[in-house]
Enzyme design. Structure first.
Site, short mmCIF file in Angstrom:
data_model
loop_
_atom_site.label_atom_id
_atom_site.label_comp_id
_atom_site.label_asym_id
_atom_site.label_seq_id
_atom_site.Cartn_x
_atom_site.Cartn_y
_atom_site.Cartn_z
N CYS A 183 0.83 -1.22 0.00
CA CYS A 183 0.00 0.00 0.00
C CYS A 183 0.85 1.26 0.00
O CYS A 183 0.33 2.35 0.20
CB CYS A 183 -0.89 0.01 1.23
SG CYS A 183 -2.25 -1.15 1.15
N ASP A 184 2.15 1.10 -0.18
CA ASP A 184 3.03 2.26 -0.14
C ASP A 184 3.14 2.87 -1.53
O ASP A 184 3.46 2.18 -2.50
CB ASP A 184 4.41 1.81 0.36
CG ASP A 184 5.26 3.00 0.80
OD1 ASP A 184 5.19 4.06 0.15
OD2 ASP A 184 5.98 2.87 1.79
#
Lengths: 376, 376
Positions: free
Chosen positions: A324-325
């Protein structure tokens, strides 16, 4: 991908992401380097891939080792390397690490500052020491300048001080930067090293060794100079500065030993235009920057990618990792194209991923477990 | 550093580098967020720090959870969270992960593409789904734009398709970027969300939820707006677009829950001018970018540093990690100053390091073992 790795993948279908390393290629690379540069001792840069099967193969070929930490020294000893074959090659060492290495009879240590030299003098008295010089990293895809090394003037002072402190001023080192594609980078650096040799000889200190560091490039997407172009340039420069009286020459290859021995097998999690029919397609893999592909930072190292649809029509893609980065994007500007057919669930291979991948991998970022490794 | 952590460090002298987390601060942060934004359900972004003691504290306070992977879903379930309290918040999910989450009765999934929506429809039929919108990340120190989210127009189409595919079109989400210091970022994003609500209501689809994502900043070196400034801005925007008929509001804080609960204790390995008497001093710590401090990339997150000599004279320093990697430099441009007395062997504390540190840590880069963690 060679047939040994491709057969292994077909037969075992290991869960992804995983790294498969063909140990025979490690042997081949080591032997090729030894034969092409017979005047050099090869210290494998363990940090490139410290897996025990690799270290054992190299021990069997009587290789030397460049360790970045006490833990890496231990790995070599565990693999059967004699301590006389290990260089402690980090200019920044904990006192406890110097003490442990000295007790284990490691003889050779690097430094680039008065403070580090004093630590070595105190905790590894009498050791062979070499001073790291700053050299130009132009031409390297993964430059190392700034953090390490010092000027020739300062190196001369430091090696004089080292002798006064009871150490054995053994030589100098430099690093032209990893994935260095310009052979001239070595000759320019050797010129600096020779200057230190001459200045110290005038003061009756006779250095014995030049450590040329690592940096030899491997083939990713772009063509690279042949190994013998580096050899020619290095030989020419050594002859120019030392005639036939070569000092001991050390090399510290990491990437050039294990890089092309490894293949990452990864799965496409999602392939989507994400609503922009004219924009590039996003292809998300189950490995990303925090799963081991740290050298894709700034798109510095551009791995070659193969799929089962190679040869069919392609379109431009942005490649990203599974987390999710937002910074976990592999390639956005490097003009990657992948087959139109490629979709979620398909496997993709990232070639020449044997070096600087497995240990960069995070322990559990976003819950993803560390990379599985297979040595065959 | 609070007295509980400082007493623990004094008493136990744990080996460095290590992370100490005060669990009472986690409780305090959660309660403060709940009280300041009582209209919102708080889904802890597990990726910020997935340690079991943290998850258990949050489960005890009846918190909700935002999971980035099936592995993170499992961690929550193991900590005792009911599946109805878990959102699968990664727009990129393996089919096997969707299947596992669905079997574990996780009800809520995010998507931002037709392909991902179809995967969810097939493997978690009937699930509540929300579509992630792209919003401006200006004002965020760690932006997330580009990789995730889609336009309002496309989101409307996708949510219509989701209903046709048998899913429950539940709402929309966005993420204004991590360490977001501008409260207006939320109101601008809520305006986009409201537009999707209205457009779908005209087609008789009544969305029920807005997920405001994470992003609330914490204090590092610079001052930040107070939490109630964010609350005021969010409330104002919700009233403006929804009158008193608020949809369900979800928040996904990670940093704001655990960031200031943690302190890294690290040792100075070397402190040296490295021959340049007029240049800055280099201070090398036993933790660096690959030991967990990944958010120092580009000097994005600038941690506050304390030493036992605070208050004495300082000079400018460059801070670097312990590895042989040239990119393993923490701060070179961010004007850090440290006490002149600070030298090798001294301990240094990096404050507010409870979030986005422990799991970024590499498995064994340069031989260094993963970060030790202490939850007290």
């Amino acid at each position: 991908m060679n047939s040994k790795i491709s057969q292994y993948l077909t037969k075992h279908q290991p869960s992804t992401p995983c790294l498969i390393v063909d140990l025979d290629i490690v042997d081949h690379n080591y032997q090729q380097l030894s034969q092409t540069l017979p005047f050099a001792d090869i210290y494998y840069a363990i940090k490139a891939n410290p897996a025990l099967p690799i270290l054992k193969r190299l021990v069997a070929m009587n290789a030397f080792f460049d360790a970045a930490s006490w833990e890496e020294v231990q790995l070599c000893l565990d693999a059967g390397a004699p301590p006389s074959h290990i260089s402690f090659g980090n200019t920044v060492k904990k006192v406890s690490a110097i003490q442990a290495a000295s007790q284990a009879n490691v003889e050779m240590y690097v430094f680039d500052s008065i403070e580090e030299m004093q630590k070595i003098a105190k905790h590894a008295p009498g050791a062979k020491v070499y001073c790291r010089l700053t050299v130009d990293n132009l031409g390297a895809d993964w430059p190392l300048s700034g953090k390490f090394g010092t000027t020739t003037e300062h190196a001369i002072e430091l090696l004089l001080e080292a002798q006064k402190s009871g150490l054995n001023p053994y030589g100098v080192s430099f690093h032209v930067g990893s994935q260095q594609t310009d052979p001239k980078a070595y000759s320019l650096a050797i010129e600096k090293a020779a200057l230190v040799f001459r200045a110290l000889a005038e003061q009756n200190i006779h250095l014995q060794m030049i450590n040329l560091g690592g940096g030899f490039p491997i083939h990713y997407r772009e063509d690279i100079p042949k190994l013998n172009e580096f050899e020619t340039e290095i030989q020419k420069s050594l002859h120019h500065h030392f005639n036939n009286n070569f000092p001991r020459i050390i090399l510290e290859p990491g990437r050039a030993i294990v890089g092309n021995a490894g293949v990452i097998s990864t799965e496409v999690i999602l392939s989507s235009k994400r609503g922009k029919e004219n924009g590039p397609r996003w292809v998300y893999l189950d490995i990303g920057r925090f799963g081991g592909l740290a050298e894709t930072e700034g798109e510095a190292i551009r791995y070659q990618i193969t799929t089962e649809y190679d040869g069919s029509d392609t379109d431009p893609v942005i490649l990203a990792g599974p987390s999710c980065d937002g910074v976990d994007v592999l390639y956005q500007k490097s003009n990657y194209q992948l087959p139109l057919q490629l979709s979620a669930g398909d496997r993709v291979a990232l070639l020449s991923t044997g070096a600087y991948v497995s240990t960069y991998c995070s322990t559990s970022f976003n819950g993803f477990p560390p990379l599985e490794e297979h040595y065959i």
